[in-house]
Design a protein around this motif. Sequence first.
Motif, PDB file in Angstrom:
ATOM      1  N   ARG A  84      -7.704 -12.309  -8.433  1.00 45.07           N
ATOM      2  CA  ARG A  84      -8.485 -11.399  -7.587  1.00 45.07           C
ATOM      3  C   ARG A  84      -8.391 -11.829  -6.126  1.00 45.07           C
ATOM      4  NH1 ARG A  84     -13.212 -11.770  -9.870  1.00 45.07           N
ATOM      5  NH2 ARG A  84     -13.340  -9.754 -10.909  1.00 45.07           N
ATOM      6  N   GLN A  85      -8.533 -13.120  -5.889  1.00 47.99           N
ATOM      7  CA  GLN A  85      -8.440 -13.625  -4.524  1.00 47.99           C
ATOM      8  C   GLN A  85      -7.034 -13.456  -3.951  1.00 47.99           C
ATOM      9  OE1 GLN A  85      -9.806 -17.567  -5.547  1.00 47.99           O
ATOM     10  NE2 GLN A  85     -11.848 -17.206  -4.698  1.00 47.99           N
ATOM     11  N   LEU A  86      -6.036 -13.684  -4.788  1.00 43.47           N
ATOM     12  CA  LEU A  86      -4.649 -13.539  -4.330  1.00 43.47           C
ATOM     13  C   LEU A  86      -4.372 -12.093  -3.931  1.00 43.47           C
ATOM     14  CD1 LEU A  86      -1.744 -14.479  -3.897  1.00 43.47           C
ATOM     15  CD2 LEU A  86      -1.349 -14.183  -6.356  1.00 43.47           C
ATOM     16  N   LYS A  87      -4.734 -11.141  -4.789  1.00 40.93           N
ATOM     17  CA  LYS A  87      -4.475  -9.737  -4.467  1.00 40.93           C
ATOM     18  C   LYS A  87      -5.220  -9.319  -3.205  1.00 40.93           C
ATOM     19  CE  LYS A  87      -4.684  -5.016  -6.277  1.00 40.93           C
ATOM     20  NZ  LYS A  87      -5.535  -4.499  -5.164  1.00 40.93           N
ATOM     21  N   ASN A  88      -6.439  -9.796  -3.040  1.00 41.62           N
ATOM     22  CA  ASN A  88      -7.217  -9.472  -1.850  1.00 41.62           C
ATOM     23  C   ASN A  88      -6.500  -9.936  -0.588  1.00 41.62           C
ATOM     24  OD1 ASN A  88      -9.389 -10.576   0.275  1.00 41.62           O
ATOM     25  ND2 ASN A  88     -10.267  -8.792  -0.777  1.00 41.62           N
ATOM     26  N   LYS A  89      -5.967 -11.160  -0.621  1.00 37.17           N
ATOM     27  CA  LYS A  89      -5.273 -11.691   0.555  1.00 37.17           C
ATOM     28  C   LYS A  89      -3.941 -10.981   0.776  1.00 37.17           C
ATOM     29  CE  LYS A  89      -7.391 -16.263   0.825  1.00 37.17           C
ATOM     30  NZ  LYS A  89      -8.645 -15.825   0.196  1.00 37.17           N
ATOM     31  N   VAL A  90      -3.258 -10.639  -0.308  1.00 35.10           N
ATOM     32  CA  VAL A  90      -2.012  -9.883  -0.179  1.00 35.10           C
ATOM     33  C   VAL A  90      -2.284  -8.538   0.488  1.00 35.10           C
ATOM     34  CG1 VAL A  90      -0.252  -8.618  -1.493  1.00 35.10           C
ATOM     35  CG2 VAL A  90      -0.780 -10.995  -2.076  1.00 35.10           C
ATOM     36  N   ASP A  91      -3.321  -7.844   0.054  1.00 32.28           N
ATOM     37  CA  ASP A  91      -3.639  -6.532   0.620  1.00 32.28           C
ATOM     38  C   ASP A  91      -4.078  -6.652   2.082  1.00 32.28           C
ATOM     39  OD1 ASP A  91      -3.002  -5.336  -1.760  1.00 32.28           O
ATOM     40  OD2 ASP A  91      -5.070  -5.107  -2.454  1.00 32.28           O
ATOM     41  N   ARG A  92      -4.826  -7.685   2.390  1.00 31.09           N
ATOM     42  CA  ARG A  92      -5.241  -7.906   3.780  1.00 31.09           C
ATOM     43  C   ARG A  92      -4.023  -8.168   4.670  1.00 31.09           C
ATOM     44  NH1 ARG A  92     -10.527  -9.213   5.124  1.00 31.09           N
ATOM     45  NH2 ARG A  92     -12.009  -9.116   3.391  1.00 31.09           N
ATOM     46  N   PHE A  93      -3.133  -9.003   4.185  1.00 32.80           N
ATOM     47  CA  PHE A  93      -1.963  -9.347   4.999  1.00 32.80           C
ATOM     48  C   PHE A  93      -1.025  -8.146   5.134  1.00 32.80           C
ATOM     49  CE2 PHE A  93       2.063 -11.899   5.721  1.00 32.80           C
ATOM     50  CZ  PHE A  93       1.718 -12.269   7.008  1.00 32.80           C
ATOM     51  N   ALA A  94      -0.921  -7.342   4.075  1.00 30.38           N
ATOM     52  CA  ALA A  94      -0.116  -6.122   4.150  1.00 30.38           C
ATOM     53  C   ALA A  94      -0.689  -5.180   5.205  1.00 30.38           C
ATOM     54  CB  ALA A  94      -0.065  -5.440   2.790  1.00 30.38           C
ATOM     55  N   ALA A  95      -2.008  -5.070   5.251  1.00 29.64           N
ATOM     56  CA  ALA A  95      -2.648  -4.228   6.262  1.00 29.64           C
ATOM     57  C   ALA A  95      -2.351  -4.754   7.665  1.00 29.64           C
ATOM     58  CB  ALA A  95      -4.156  -4.174   6.022  1.00 29.64           C
ATOM     59  N   ALA A  96      -2.355  -6.081   7.813  1.00 29.73           N
ATOM     60  CA  ALA A  96      -2.060  -6.685   9.115  1.00 29.73           C
ATOM     61  C   ALA A  96      -0.609  -6.422   9.523  1.00 29.73           C
ATOM     62  CB  ALA A  96      -2.328  -8.190   9.051  1.00 29.73           C
ATOM     63  N   LEU A  97       0.310  -6.564   8.586  1.00 28.14           N
ATOM     64  CA  LEU A  97       1.716  -6.312   8.886  1.00 28.14           C
ATOM     65  C   LEU A  97       1.926  -4.851   9.283  1.00 28.14           C
ATOM     66  CD1 LEU A  97       3.477  -8.322   6.011  1.00 28.14           C
ATOM     67  CD2 LEU A  97       3.294  -8.968   8.425  1.00 28.14           C
ATOM     68  N   HIS A 100      -0.246  -2.973  10.738  1.00 28.46           N
ATOM     69  CA  HIS A 100      -0.827  -2.804  12.064  1.00 28.46           C
ATOM     70  C   HIS A 100       0.139  -3.245  13.162  1.00 28.46           C
ATOM     71  CE1 HIS A 100      -4.024  -2.491  15.062  1.00 28.46           C
ATOM     72  NE2 HIS A 100      -3.591  -3.645  15.553  1.00 28.46           N
ATOM     73  N   ILE A 101       0.930  -4.287  12.897  1.00 29.82           N
ATOM     74  CA  ILE A 101       1.860  -4.735  13.938  1.00 29.82           C
ATOM     75  C   ILE A 101       3.180  -3.968  13.899  1.00 29.82           C
ATOM     76  CG2 ILE A 101       0.856  -7.050  13.981  1.00 29.82           C
ATOM     77  CD1 ILE A 101       3.282  -8.090  12.491  1.00 29.82           C
ATOM     78  N   GLY A 102       3.262  -2.989  12.985  1.00 29.49           N
ATOM     79  CA  GLY A 102       4.405  -2.089  13.027  1.00 29.49           C
ATOM     80  C   GLY A 102       5.413  -2.212  11.914  1.00 29.49           C
ATOM     81  N   ILE A 103       5.142  -3.055  10.918  1.00 35.67           N
ATOM     82  CA  ILE A 103       6.088  -3.194   9.804  1.00 35.67           C
ATOM     83  C   ILE A 103       6.017  -1.942   8.932  1.00 35.67           C
ATOM     84  CG2 ILE A 103       6.765  -4.559   7.790  1.00 35.67           C
ATOM     85  CD1 ILE A 103       7.118  -5.965  10.489  1.00 35.67           C
ATOM     86  N   LYS A 104       7.162  -1.363   8.653  1.00 31.86           N
ATOM     87  CA  LYS A 104       7.210  -0.145   7.840  1.00 31.86           C
ATOM     88  C   LYS A 104       8.272  -0.285   6.758  1.00 31.86           C
ATOM     89  CE  LYS A 104      10.321   2.092  11.161  1.00 31.86           C
ATOM     90  NZ  LYS A 104      10.533   0.836  11.918  1.00 31.86           N
ATOM     91  N   LYS A 105       8.329   0.716   5.899  1.00 36.30           N
ATOM     92  CA  LYS A 105       9.269   0.704   4.779  1.00 36.30           C
ATOM     93  C   LYS A 105      10.703   0.514   5.284  1.00 36.30           C
ATOM     94  CE  LYS A 105      10.817   3.406   0.796  1.00 36.30           C
ATOM     95  NZ  LYS A 105      10.666   4.661   0.013  1.00 36.30           N
ATOM     96  N   ASN A 124      -6.976  -2.819   2.770  1.00 38.51           N
ATOM     97  CA  ASN A 124      -6.660  -1.407   2.485  1.00 38.51           C
ATOM     98  C   ASN A 124      -5.404  -0.946   3.225  1.00 38.51           C
ATOM     99  OD1 ASN A 124      -7.741  -1.504   5.014  1.00 38.51           O
ATOM    100  ND2 ASN A 124      -9.293   0.076   4.682  1.00 38.51           N
ATOM    101  N   PRO A 125      -4.255  -1.544   2.898  1.00 43.17           N
ATOM    102  CA  PRO A 125      -3.012  -1.095   3.527  1.00 43.17           C
ATOM    103  C   PRO A 125      -2.661   0.325   3.065  1.00 43.17           C
ATOM    104  CG  PRO A 125      -2.527  -2.562   1.718  1.00 43.17           C
ATOM    105  CD  PRO A 125      -4.017  -2.573   1.883  1.00 43.17           C
ATOM    106  N   PRO A 126      -1.823   1.017   3.805  1.00 42.65           N
ATOM    107  CA  PRO A 126      -1.480   2.388   3.423  1.00 42.65           C
ATOM    108  C   PRO A 126      -0.637   2.416   2.154  1.00 42.65           C
ATOM    109  CG  PRO A 126      -0.070   1.648   5.215  1.00 42.65           C
ATOM    110  CD  PRO A 126      -1.127   0.589   5.038  1.00 42.65           C
ATOM    111  N   ALA A 127      -0.779   3.494   1.407  1.00 43.18           N
ATOM    112  CA  ALA A 127       0.060   3.674   0.220  1.00 43.18           C
ATOM    113  C   ALA A 127       1.482   3.997   0.670  1.00 43.18           C
ATOM    114  CB  ALA A 127      -0.494   4.801  -0.635  1.00 43.18           C
ATOM    115  N   VAL A 128       2.451   3.428  -0.021  1.00 48.94           N
ATOM    116  CA  VAL A 128       3.858   3.638   0.323  1.00 48.94           C
ATOM    117  C   VAL A 128       4.595   4.123  -0.920  1.00 48.94           C
ATOM    118  CG1 VAL A 128       5.970   2.570   1.179  1.00 48.94           C
ATOM    119  CG2 VAL A 128       3.749   1.822   2.070  1.00 48.94           C
ATOM    120  N   ASP A 129       5.379   5.141  -0.767  1.00 54.00           N
ATOM    121  CA  ASP A 129       6.155   5.680  -1.881  1.00 54.00           C
ATOM    122  C   ASP A 129       7.423   4.840  -2.049  1.00 54.00           C
ATOM    123  OD1 ASP A 129       7.069   7.296  -3.916  1.00 54.00           O
ATOM    124  OD2 ASP A 129       7.998   8.745  -2.561  1.00 54.00           O
ATOM    125  N   ILE A 130       7.535   4.160  -3.178  1.00 53.78           N
ATOM    126  CA  ILE A 130       8.676   3.284  -3.437  1.00 53.78           C
ATOM    127  C   ILE A 130       9.441   3.779  -4.655  1.00 53.78           C
ATOM    128  CG2 ILE A 130       9.379   0.949  -4.112  1.00 53.78           C
ATOM    129  CD1 ILE A 130       6.983  -0.104  -2.516  1.00 53.78           C
TER     130      ILE A 130
END
Length: 561
Positions: A54-67, A69-74, A197-203
């Motif tokens: 649970r803690q790992l997924k939370n940090k992954v999602d937080r970091f994805a949201a941060a990335l 925000h700085i412009g990382i995209k698919k 809460n990073p954006p959903a991405v179609d993969i």
Amino acid sequence: MTGTGVDNFEYYPQGVPRSLDYPDISVYQLLERSEGKYPDNTATIFMGGKMTFRQLKNKVDRFAAALHHIGIKKGDRVVIMLPNCPQAVISYYAVLRLGAVAVMTNPLYMERELSHQLRDADSETIIFLDLLYPKINKVKDDTPLKNFIVTGIKDFLPFPLNLIYPFKAKKDGQWVDIPAGQGITGFKSLIDKYPPNPPAVDINPKEDLALLQYTGGTTGLSKGAMLTHGNLVANVMQVSAWWPEVRQGKEILLAALPFFHVYGMTVAMNFCVYNAAAMILVPRFEINNVLKLIQKYRATLFPGAPTMYVAVNSHPEIKKYDLSSIRLCLSGAAPLPVEVRDKFEEITGGRLLEGYGLTETSPVTHSNPVNDQRYVGSIGFPLPDTRCKLVDIETGQDEVGPGQPGELCIYGPQVMKGYWNMPEETAKCLQNGWLHTGDIAQVDDKGLYYIVDRKKDLVIAGGYNIYPREVEEVLYEHPKVKEAVVAGVPDKYRGETLKAYIILKDNETASDQEIIKFCQERLAKYKVPKKIEFRQELPKTMVGKILRRVLVEEERKATSE
């Protein structure tokens, strides 16, 4: 489509399915699924600190949201230059969460190697360990880099180690001051700043890249193997299916294989996430620490390289450690000598299997079965849904039969899309979906495969073909030999001659003639090494694979001077 391998099921291990149903999911969704079923299970163990799924997924999602925000995209390539630590796991899954492409980079790369990879991948963002900043600072102006995300070992240390670490690091000269600004951002501050809460991405798992995994450079210019989400998900499922004994949510894996190598990424990191297993993160393989970790946390799985198991076997105080928790180990990256396997199993009571794979296949394609049947010197059977064929070495087209050496070709869901920006190299390697590995193998009437050697490691001395692995197996049988490798070195008379490089066991001595006589009693005359060199160490990759090429280059330079 022709080919042997999984077509022959008479001797295929019981309990292992011949084929699997692969879900149409991304690598990130492996984490999502395990967190949903086992949220409170331990996901990582690092320097005494633990993190749940649970803690790992939370940090992954937080970091994805941060990335984001700085412009990382698919599709963006993000370089991750970290040892095995929680930040490496978080970064990897966060990058893939956004549909971006992870570029896992060896922290030991020198500036020339790092610069080539950054330019080739056209990466604008790098996530790195603070100690590596001087190296990155030297190459940044010659690369596309714009975003620098820095972290330190202390960021995920438990209290009070997080307070003590900076003082110890400065005392030991392991501290680097990072200048503020200039595109540099702190890893931990980003995670703390953004909600999960990073954006959903179609993969599209079958088509979209998850990874640019650069070959180790042992065979020339480093090439980026393009591995999709589907490749990586398929391979971790294939490996897991091969081990029916694996218990979901209950295993503890010693993650000493580096995650920046595809072997460690699949059989350690992705494997643990897929099976909700705890991973003991080992930033650097140091035998005393490894033995303590296995004993303390009762590790059940220990994937590694032969040199790691040699280190366990050779430890002078091995009897002081209780390693009885070890159940299964998979050895890869180099041939596993039978003597090393038998000794390790005697010490631990667990099973040590030899497997085989390549960067281009995510990486595992073959493994010995877990059952009691021992296949000496074999890499085992192909994994589920993995087809194989052997083609003649000269043309690479005509198939050869059982018992005949040929180049091993592989077809399966784990095979890469090709090499990044290298269509000609891709065309040479991938033909009608078949990956030509460059390895020489044989298959017997049971469907078991045996690697004879690398195609380019074939030594031709006096007109005879010599396969180094056969000679190395004999050298490992010598009671005084700890490690050994042989290579073809320049010889004015024979074109090439065979030289053995040997590390002796502690407190042992031996002469050239003793080794040569030992080989003469076990090998045809033309296979016996003509030269012997005793060494204290051998050049190796981070995974522990002995670099035969480096030894050959040393000899060439010496003879040309």
